[in-house]
Design a protein around this motif. Structure first.
Motif, mmCIF file in Angstrom:
data_model
loop_
_atom_site.group_PDB
_atom_site.id
_atom_site.type_symbol
_atom_site.label_atom_id
_atom_site.label_comp_id
_atom_site.label_asym_id
_atom_site.label_seq_id
_atom_site.Cartn_x
_atom_site.Cartn_y
_atom_site.Cartn_z
ATOM 1 N N LEU A 88 0.815 -1.211 0.000
ATOM 2 C CA LEU A 88 0.000 0.000 0.000
ATOM 3 C C LEU A 88 0.853 1.267 0.000
ATOM 4 O O LEU A 88 0.619 2.193 -0.780
ATOM 5 C CB LEU A 88 -0.898 -0.028 1.250
ATOM 6 N N TYR A 89 1.858 1.336 0.865
ATOM 7 C CA TYR A 89 2.602 2.585 1.033
ATOM 8 C C TYR A 89 3.827 2.673 0.135
ATOM 9 O O TYR A 89 4.364 3.749 -0.073
ATOM 10 C CB TYR A 89 3.035 2.770 2.496
ATOM 11 N N GLU A 90 4.314 1.520 -0.348
ATOM 12 C CA GLU A 90 5.586 1.553 -1.062
ATOM 13 C C GLU A 90 5.567 0.781 -2.370
ATOM 14 O O GLU A 90 6.584 0.771 -3.086
ATOM 15 C CB GLU A 90 6.696 0.970 -0.189
ATOM 16 N N GLY A 91 4.481 0.096 -2.667
ATOM 17 C CA GLY A 91 4.469 -0.743 -3.859
ATOM 18 C C GLY A 91 5.470 -1.883 -3.785
ATOM 19 O O GLY A 91 5.857 -2.459 -4.803
ATOM 20 N N LEU A 92 5.893 -2.194 -2.573
ATOM 21 C CA LEU A 92 6.866 -3.280 -2.383
ATOM 22 C C LEU A 92 6.121 -4.594 -2.199
ATOM 23 O O LEU A 92 5.204 -4.697 -1.391
ATOM 24 C CB LEU A 92 7.732 -2.980 -1.152
ATOM 25 N N ASP A 93 6.555 -5.602 -2.937
ATOM 26 C CA ASP A 93 5.872 -6.884 -2.893
ATOM 27 C C ASP A 93 6.717 -7.903 -2.137
ATOM 28 O O ASP A 93 7.720 -8.398 -2.652
ATOM 29 C CB ASP A 93 5.628 -7.356 -4.337
ATOM 30 N N VAL A 94 6.357 -8.180 -0.896
ATOM 31 C CA VAL A 94 7.038 -9.249 -0.153
ATOM 32 C C VAL A 94 6.003 -10.283 0.247
ATOM 33 O O VAL A 94 4.803 -10.025 0.221
ATOM 34 C CB VAL A 94 7.768 -8.734 1.118
ATOM 35 N N PRO A 224 7.698 9.082 -1.051
ATOM 36 C CA PRO A 224 8.573 8.032 -0.538
ATOM 37 C C PRO A 224 9.521 7.511 -1.622
ATOM 38 O O PRO A 224 9.151 7.428 -2.797
ATOM 39 C CB PRO A 224 7.606 6.931 -0.097
ATOM 40 N N LEU A 225 10.724 7.190 -1.213
ATOM 41 C CA LEU A 225 11.704 6.555 -2.104
ATOM 42 C C LEU A 225 11.659 5.047 -1.871
ATOM 43 O O LEU A 225 11.262 4.596 -0.802
ATOM 44 C CB LEU A 225 13.104 7.087 -1.783
ATOM 45 N N PRO A 226 12.077 4.280 -2.859
ATOM 46 C CA PRO A 226 12.118 2.829 -2.640
ATOM 47 C C PRO A 226 13.079 2.488 -1.510
ATOM 48 O O PRO A 226 14.137 3.106 -1.363
ATOM 49 C CB PRO A 226 12.609 2.267 -3.975
ATOM 50 N N SER A 227 12.686 1.528 -0.695
ATOM 51 C CA SER A 227 13.544 1.106 0.419
ATOM 52 C C SER A 227 14.788 0.409 -0.120
ATOM 53 O O SER A 227 14.836 -0.028 -1.273
ATOM 54 C CB SER A 227 12.779 0.136 1.313
ATOM 55 N N LEU A 228 15.797 0.302 0.742
ATOM 56 C CA LEU A 228 16.974 -0.488 0.388
ATOM 57 C C LEU A 228 16.550 -1.917 0.074
ATOM 58 O O LEU A 228 17.045 -2.531 -0.875
ATOM 59 C CB LEU A 228 17.982 -0.479 1.547
ATOM 60 N N TYR A 229 15.624 -2.428 0.849
ATOM 61 C CA TYR A 229 15.147 -3.798 0.630
ATOM 62 C C TYR A 229 14.586 -3.955 -0.772
ATOM 63 O O TYR A 229 14.860 -4.935 -1.466
ATOM 64 C CB TYR A 229 14.085 -4.151 1.676
ATOM 65 N N ALA A 230 13.804 -2.952 -1.218
ATOM 66 C CA ALA A 230 13.202 -3.019 -2.554
ATOM 67 C C ALA A 230 14.275 -2.919 -3.639
ATOM 68 O O ALA A 230 14.212 -3.606 -4.660
ATOM 69 C CB ALA A 230 12.185 -1.903 -2.720
ATOM 70 N N LEU A 231 15.256 -2.066 -3.422
ATOM 71 C CA LEU A 231 16.294 -1.856 -4.436
ATOM 72 C C LEU A 231 17.262 -3.037 -4.523
ATOM 73 O O LEU A 231 17.855 -3.294 -5.567
ATOM 74 C CB LEU A 231 17.089 -0.582 -4.109
ATOM 75 N N ASP A 232 17.390 -3.747 -3.424
ATOM 76 C CA ASP A 232 18.417 -4.791 -3.333
ATOM 77 C C ASP A 232 17.976 -6.099 -3.983
ATOM 78 O O ASP A 232 18.790 -6.872 -4.453
ATOM 79 C CB ASP A 232 18.738 -5.021 -1.864
ATOM 80 N N ASP A 233 16.691 -6.378 -3.946
ATOM 81 C CA ASP A 233 16.171 -7.562 -4.618
ATOM 82 C C ASP A 233 16.704 -8.870 -4.023
ATOM 83 O O ASP A 233 17.107 -9.779 -4.738
ATOM 84 C CB ASP A 233 16.521 -7.479 -6.114
ATOM 85 N N GLY A 234 16.677 -8.921 -2.680
ATOM 86 C CA GLY A 234 16.943 -10.208 -2.026
ATOM 87 C C GLY A 234 18.391 -10.570 -1.830
ATOM 88 O O GLY A 234 18.713 -11.709 -1.481
ATOM 89 N N ALA A 235 19.297 -9.634 -2.053
ATOM 90 C CA ALA A 235 20.715 -9.993 -1.973
ATOM 91 C C ALA A 235 21.303 -9.811 -0.579
ATOM 92 O O ALA A 235 21.936 -10.714 -0.045
ATOM 93 C CB ALA A 235 21.519 -9.180 -2.978
ATOM 94 N N CYS A 236 21.097 -8.642 0.015
ATOM 95 C CA CYS A 236 21.882 -8.355 1.223
ATOM 96 C C CYS A 236 21.194 -7.461 2.247
ATOM 97 O O CYS A 236 21.835 -7.030 3.186
ATOM 98 C CB CYS A 236 23.217 -7.709 0.824
ATOM 99 N N VAL A 237 19.900 -7.184 2.086
ATOM 100 C CA VAL A 237 19.250 -6.255 3.010
ATOM 101 C C VAL A 237 18.258 -6.969 3.918
ATOM 102 O O VAL A 237 17.446 -7.778 3.473
ATOM 103 C CB VAL A 237 18.529 -5.121 2.254
ATOM 104 N N ILE A 238 18.343 -6.639 5.214
ATOM 105 C CA ILE A 238 17.356 -7.043 6.207
ATOM 106 C C ILE A 238 16.678 -5.750 6.662
ATOM 107 O O ILE A 238 17.362 -4.793 7.031
ATOM 108 C CB ILE A 238 18.021 -7.702 7.431
ATOM 109 N N ARG A 239 15.367 -5.731 6.633
ATOM 110 C CA ARG A 239 14.659 -4.493 6.939
ATOM 111 C C ARG A 239 13.807 -4.654 8.190
ATOM 112 O O ARG A 239 13.076 -5.634 8.335
ATOM 113 C CB ARG A 239 13.757 -4.142 5.774
#
Lengths: 401, 401
Positions: A88-94, A224-239
């Motif tokens: 809803l707030y970030e368009g991030l799909d987890v 809002p800017l995309p989170s590090l988690y969104a930009l990283d695509d599963g490589a190295c970010v824990i949010r």
């Protein structure tokens, strides 16, 4: 107590416990008239009646599940709500399987620190940073390498230099701890360019980023800017995220969002029979129906208080070299005191004026920060934010060395 | 997910995380008709309506405190309730300052383990013992020295031999983990003589005792004995308790009772902004008014279920060398299978009969226990405890190798 036979337990402490006892918060301290210290939400923003009603609905619909042991990863309904909130707030799909619930984001962050940090391990951290996390990092005995924060967020040039220096020593950085939105305490939101650069650096140096975002939904202006988690695509970010600021810290519900293979390792440090089956359901039953308008109401509430406090402080900024942040959201102002301010004199004058703040030094991992103070505009009503800001401005002017 | 760039996080794991990921509990498993596996309370014993009412009273009386950050040691009202409970049921006099609240007793026990155990440190533990605590102990990388349990509780002769062997090696035992009442899974209550002897040994060898007592208030018969904590008088005992069994695990509230100088060290591993201000108050507002009759009701409920399951199993005990415990309280029976039982055949037959239990082996720190199973009579209604006991008895008889 027969102290004669008391076992000298200090000889038995673990390495991490030997770092020292926890600081006992002063209790029974007189409540100041203007409390700008802790990052506490405004009690006027708590949905008291709606939570009673949510409790009744939980008991009716799934009372037995609310009162017994839960899923070690947390109530599925809460993990789904986290996914829904991100969409809803970030368009991030987890997915639910990326989310592990903990007792607030402090506890969530500790799962990541425990999973990756042994005593003596290197960890990169902003200076200033959030003092609560700093305590958890210190408890793990990390070697804390600090990097500055500027108007664009974490100084990625400094991060690079830290990583390269470690590589030369044959050491690895275990985690980079950073805040991306409305940095606590410094205020800035990390620029998109810096976000991308930080991820490049982490990937190149094979390290992990611990992205803390407790305030991101309380945005007053800007996009809002995309989170590090969104930009990283599963490589190295824990949010890390939390319900503390959009519902209430008292439910103690936070989470980590992480690459799925990491989740069972993080879970290993969650020594509980499932996190808060009761409180999770009460929170979800409320937020499922009311999240959007509740968060919008809170954002408006806190925006007005930020502005009130900035009005109160305006006089200070005219005619001195003091500076103050103007964050796009969150709970805090970060004030650089005029050159020559006597900090202990300021502390006395502020106490006399019944104003409380956090000295900047507690936000610095390795010393420094005496020229800053952090002001939380979150707790007091807007009128008091303005009046308290004026009183503080006067105290600061009077505290010249 | 761009796995191409994924950081190999396993290379970055801490020593304790490298012990391995947490086991993921199977989800979506079909509910058996007769579930005697986990130590779950009977849903019929939860005070649903009274907790809705308590929530309303909390919101009315101290809603703002319930929804914000709390005391790092836990809600003072809950710590006072723990003191009141100890006085009422045991005549034990402790002060609020001896009590630190955690998210259930599993979390509470982990505070003590984290405070005293480094990877490789020696810890003495009963075999069998509670599998949940065993997981937490293993996560800390302890060197687990097991000692047997008999009808009088922990074998203090074996404890002495372990302590003396460690002393000869120049090593210290960090903790002795033990259960005193209605041992989970084995059933016995530790005799007074053994309690005193265990404390003597701990004091003489300068080690600490971690006394777990999750079930002590649910006593069906017999008189309570003084706890190790009461007998020790502040020298070497840390005692864990919980509301899970007398209220409901879903509130996730447990605690440690410890010598006051130890409390700040234990608190150091509680990475949360105060434990459950909301759930603590709801629990306390209910128990403050209803504890005595609620606990009496539950004791009667579980006594009837213990007896029902023993009736169901009676046929098995006639004509075989099987034995079964008859605990004075708590949730569990401990059944020694007849010699020559084929465990995997029994598992198949029990599954076919829709009966679930815990294999004894999971309760043993260092192997063994295949000849035992643990049966929780807590969850199913009395009729099903009896009927399920009969079905299980038939399955055991049919599972001769």
């Amino acid at each position: 107590v027969s102290t004669a036979t008391a076992v000298r337990f200090r000889d038995l402490l673990s390495q991490r416990a030997s770092i020292g006892p926890a600081a006992r918060l002063a209790s029974g301290v007189q409540t100041p008239l203007y409390d700008f210290s802790g990052g506490r939400p405004d009690p006027a923003g708590y949905p008291y009646a709606a939570l009673i009603e949510a409790t009744a609905r939980v008991m009716e619909a799934e009372g037995a599940d609310a009162l017994t042991y839960g899923d070690p990863l947390g109530y599925a309904g809460l993990r789904d709500l986290v996914c829904q909130k991100y969409r809803l707030y970030e368009g991030l799909d987890v997915r639910r399987d990326n989310v592990i619930v903990a007792n607030g984001s402090g506890h969530a962050l500790s799962l990541a620190i425990s999973s990756f940090v042994d005593v003596g391990d290197a960890l990169i951290c902003e200076a200033p940073t959030f003092g609560g996390t700093l305590n958890a990092i210190r408890r793990h005995g990390a070697d804390i390498l600090d990097v500055p924060v500027d108007d664009d967020g974490i100084d990625t040039g400094a991060v690079q230099r830290r990583l390269e220096a470690l590589a030369r020593e044959g050491r690895r950085c275990k985690l980079i701890y950073t805040q991306v939105n409305f940095h606590n305490p410094a205020g800035p939101t990390m620029s998109l360019r810096r976000r991308k650069r930080l991820i490049e650096l982490a990937q190149a140096h094979e390290t992990l980023i611990l992205e803390d975002d407790a305030y991101g939904d309380l945005r007053f202006e800007g996009d809002p800017l995309p989170s590090l988690y969104a930009l990283d695509d599963g490589a190295c970010v824990i949010r890390a995220g939390t319900l503390s600021k959009i519902l209430g810290p008292g439910v103690r519900l936070g989470w980590l969002c992480a690459p799925e293979p990491m989740i069972p390792f993080l879970q290993g440090f969650n020594f509980s029979g499932g996190v808060s089956p009761f409180a999770s359901r009460v929170a979800v039953y409320f937020l499922r129906d009311h999240m959007t308008e509740h968060v919008a109401m809170l954002s408006e509430l806190y925006r007005s208080k930020r502005d009130a406090m900035l009005r109160g402080l305006a006089a200070l900024l005219q005619g001195t070299d003091a500076t103050v942040s103007r964050p796009e959201g969150g709970f805090f102002l970060w004030l650089k005191l005029p050159a020559g301010t006597d900090c202990s004199k300021l502390a006395q004058l502020a106490e006399a004026a019944s104003v409380r703040y956090v000295p900047g030094a507690v936000c610095y991992p390795n010393g420094g920060g005496d020229e800053y103070i952090r002001l939380a505009f979150s707790y007091e009503p807007a009128e008091r934010c303005e009046a308290g800001g004026r009183l503080l401005a006067a105290a600061i002017r009077a505290a010249r060395a």
